[in-house]
Design an enzyme around this catalytic site. Structure first.
Site, PDB file in Angstrom:
ATOM      1  N   PRO A 206       0.840  -1.206   0.000  1.00  0.00           N
ATOM      2  CA  PRO A 206       0.000   0.000   0.000  1.00  0.00           C
ATOM      3  C   PRO A 206       0.871   1.250   0.000  1.00  0.00           C
ATOM      4  O   PRO A 206       1.871   1.326   0.722  1.00  0.00           O
ATOM      5  CB  PRO A 206      -0.797  -0.137   1.304  1.00  0.00           C
ATOM      6  CG  PRO A 206      -0.724  -1.576   1.673  1.00  0.00           C
ATOM      7  CD  PRO A 206       0.594  -2.069   1.155  1.00  0.00           C
ATOM      8  N   LEU A 207       0.498   2.221  -0.808  1.00  0.00           N
ATOM      9  CA  LEU A 207       1.287   3.449  -0.897  1.00  0.00           C
ATOM     10  C   LEU A 207       1.353   4.180   0.440  1.00  0.00           C
ATOM     11  O   LEU A 207       2.350   4.832   0.752  1.00  0.00           O
ATOM     12  CB  LEU A 207       0.698   4.359  -1.976  1.00  0.00           C
ATOM     13  CG  LEU A 207       0.895   3.905  -3.426  1.00  0.00           C
ATOM     14  CD1 LEU A 207       0.254   4.902  -4.380  1.00  0.00           C
ATOM     15  CD2 LEU A 207       2.377   3.745  -3.749  1.00  0.00           C
ATOM     16  N   CYS A 208       0.302   4.060   1.244  1.00  0.00           N
ATOM     17  CA  CYS A 208       0.313   4.738   2.539  1.00  0.00           C
ATOM     18  C   CYS A 208       1.390   4.153   3.449  1.00  0.00           C
ATOM     19  O   CYS A 208       2.034   4.876   4.226  1.00  0.00           O
ATOM     20  CB  CYS A 208      -1.054   4.647   3.214  1.00  0.00           C
ATOM     21  SG  CYS A 208      -1.645   2.966   3.478  1.00  0.00           S
ATOM     22  N   THR A 209       1.597   2.841   3.341  1.00  0.00           N
ATOM     23  CA  THR A 209       2.654   2.203   4.132  1.00  0.00           C
ATOM     24  C   THR A 209       4.025   2.676   3.669  1.00  0.00           C
ATOM     25  O   THR A 209       4.904   2.992   4.486  1.00  0.00           O
ATOM     26  CB  THR A 209       2.569   0.674   4.020  1.00  0.00           C
ATOM     27  OG1 THR A 209       1.322   0.226   4.541  1.00  0.00           O
ATOM     28  CG2 THR A 209       3.699   0.003   4.795  1.00  0.00           C
ATOM     29  N   GLU A 212       4.388   6.494   4.782  1.00  0.00           N
ATOM     30  CA  GLU A 212       4.274   6.933   6.174  1.00  0.00           C
ATOM     31  C   GLU A 212       4.892   5.971   7.183  1.00  0.00           C
ATOM     32  O   GLU A 212       5.554   6.419   8.134  1.00  0.00           O
ATOM     33  CB  GLU A 212       2.792   7.141   6.512  1.00  0.00           C
ATOM     34  CG  GLU A 212       2.131   8.219   5.657  1.00  0.00           C
ATOM     35  CD  GLU A 212       0.643   8.321   5.932  1.00  0.00           C
ATOM     36  OE1 GLU A 212       0.190   7.681   6.905  1.00  0.00           O
ATOM     37  OE2 GLU A 212      -0.054   9.007   5.178  1.00  0.00           O
TER      38      GLU A 212
END
Length: 455
Positions: A206-209, A212
């Site tokens: 996931p791009l959020c992982t 961030e």
């Protein structure tokens, strides 16, 4: 003093005598052995760990006319398992060095190297070979070659494959201590697309992982590859085969890892994550290559029944080998008779290509179209696109020689399952008159593959 043993002693045991397991068309004798040496042409796709072994095994199995195609250059990390390469070869094309080394060691063999992408070759290039042996580590590359080989397949009026149009393939693959070998006879055994479910989906983060909360070295590498590169370089495409690009991603991944206190980022791991490189072990490559070379010999000679049709090998804990017979998908869009399409004779090539994007079973964008040996339109390279551009405004019916029905091949990017994949598909086109009205939107798309057609 004993006479020296023949170099083809072991091969002669298979080709010069009959047995209970031979194929129905097997005729033992020196003529068969000599014909294989003189007339059979084999294409090896890939010159990496498995490809090097395949070239060597095929050359030692009596094949004298070989070609090998690979787009990669030799890297230091290849040397531990790709035994044809040396330190002084780093930076050179794999196909060229592999061909040279095998010809130096096996007298009489002729290997033609091709340093290029498989998509850059004309379809007729592949049709020139009797059999194709795959030593690839990419699912997409396998799907492309599978589509090419199945594209040569023709069916008779009863939807029975014409034997003279069958282009057999032998596919091998390894991952650590695991491997597989399979025989693909288009129209007879399941093709690669029929059993695509055998391959697990590729790991995606996931791009959020990535942005961030990275937790391991792979997260840091993918952050540099997928996010940081575009932030810094804008619209410039990332080329995984360009050393400077890979070095930039590695340096940025190191910075990211240090910021979050994550160990383990190496240049080798960066290559593996970005290129999705599967770990390979030399012994596994040797075992799988031996199985593939033997199946190649069995197909061209009939000296024994071929594998039916998928062999798995697991050498991780002990030794386990198993053969599974998978069934062919009779409605497969790649190895089946093809999608039946009815069109008005006024449909232009441009409109036809646009329709490929809307077809529910294709969803094919940026398509190139080929009819027989003639390319009607090519998306790339730019010089070919410009050359074929005038065809876009012409009726497809005229471009196909005003025949009532025939087969065309289309190649483009498939958007099925929300994943972009290269796809080469066969279409059976039937033209029909619509009361003389040239309405571009009256094309009828029919996909009932069970319906008998006059092809």
């Amino acid at each position: 003093m004993d006479a020296p043993q023949s170099k083809s002693r072991d091969l002669d045991k298979l080709l010069l005598r009959s047995g209970n397991l031979v194929g129905p068309g097997f005729f033992p004798g020196t003529d068969l052995r000599d014909d294989i040496r003189e007339y059979v042409k084999v294409l090896v796709v890939g010159a990496g760990g498995l490809g090097c072994e395949l070239l060597k095994d095929l050359a030692l199995s009596g094949f004298r006319n070989l070609d090998v195609i690979d787009m990669d250059r030799i890297e230091v990390t290849n040397l531990n398992r790709q035994f044809l390469f040396r330190l002084e070869d780093v930076g050179k094309p794999k196909a060229e060095v592999a061909a040279k080394r095998v010809m130096e060691r096996v007298s009489g063999v002729e290997i033609v190297p091709h340093f290029s992408r498989i998509e850059d070759k004309e379809l007729e290039f592949y049709n020139d070979f009797n059999i194709i042996a795959l030593g690839l580590d990419s699912i997409e590359a396998r799907r492309y070659i599978n589509g090419v080989a199945c594209g040569f397949l023709e069916y008779d009026e009863d939807d029975t494959p014409r034997s003279e149009t069958i282009k057999p393939m032998v596919d091998g693959g390894t991952e650590g201590f695991k491997g597989h070998a399979r025989v693909i006879v288009p129209g007879v055994t399941p093709c690669f697309e029929c059993t695509i479910w055998l391959f697990p989906p590729q790991v995606k983060f996931p791009l959020c992982t990535l942005a961030e909360t990275p937790r391991n070295a792979a997260h840091c590498i993918e952050y540099a590859h997928l996010i940081k590169w575009h932030e810094v370089h804008g619209g410039k495409s990332f080329d995984p085969d360009e050393p400077e690009h890979m070095k930039w991603v590695y340096d940025e991944a190191i910075k990211r890892a240090e910021l979050f206190g994550i160990p383990g980022v190496t240049y080798s791991l960066t290559q593996g994550v970005v290129k999705n490189i599967i770990p390979a072990i030399a012994s596994t490559n040797a075992i799988i290559s031996a199985a593939c070379a033997l199946e190649t010999l069995k197909i061209v000679s009939g000296c024994s029944k071929t594998l039916a049709n998928y062999l798995t090998y697991n050498g991780g804990e002990g030794l386990h080998t198993k053969v599974t017979e998978f069934e062919r998908d009779k409605e497969c869009l790649v190895c089946g008779p093809g999608i039946l399409i009815e069109l008005d004779t006024s449909i232009t090539l441009q409109k036809f290509i646009e329709m490929l994007e809307e077809h529910p079973k294709l969803l094919l964008s940026k398509a190139s179209v080929k009819h027989g040996k003639d390319s009607l339109y090519m998306q790339a390279p730019p010089v070919l696109e410009e050359m074929h551009r005038p065809n876009l405004s012409k009726p497809l019916y005229d471009l196909m020689g005003r025949v009532e029905k025939d087969t065309v091949h289309v190649f483009g990017t498939s958007l099925k399952n929300e994943e972009k994949q290269s796809s080469l598909t066969k279409l059976r086109v039937v033209f029909k008159e619509v009361d003389g009205v040239a309405d571009m939107d009256t094309a009828i798309w029919r996909t009932n593959s069970k319906r008998k057609t006059p092809f």
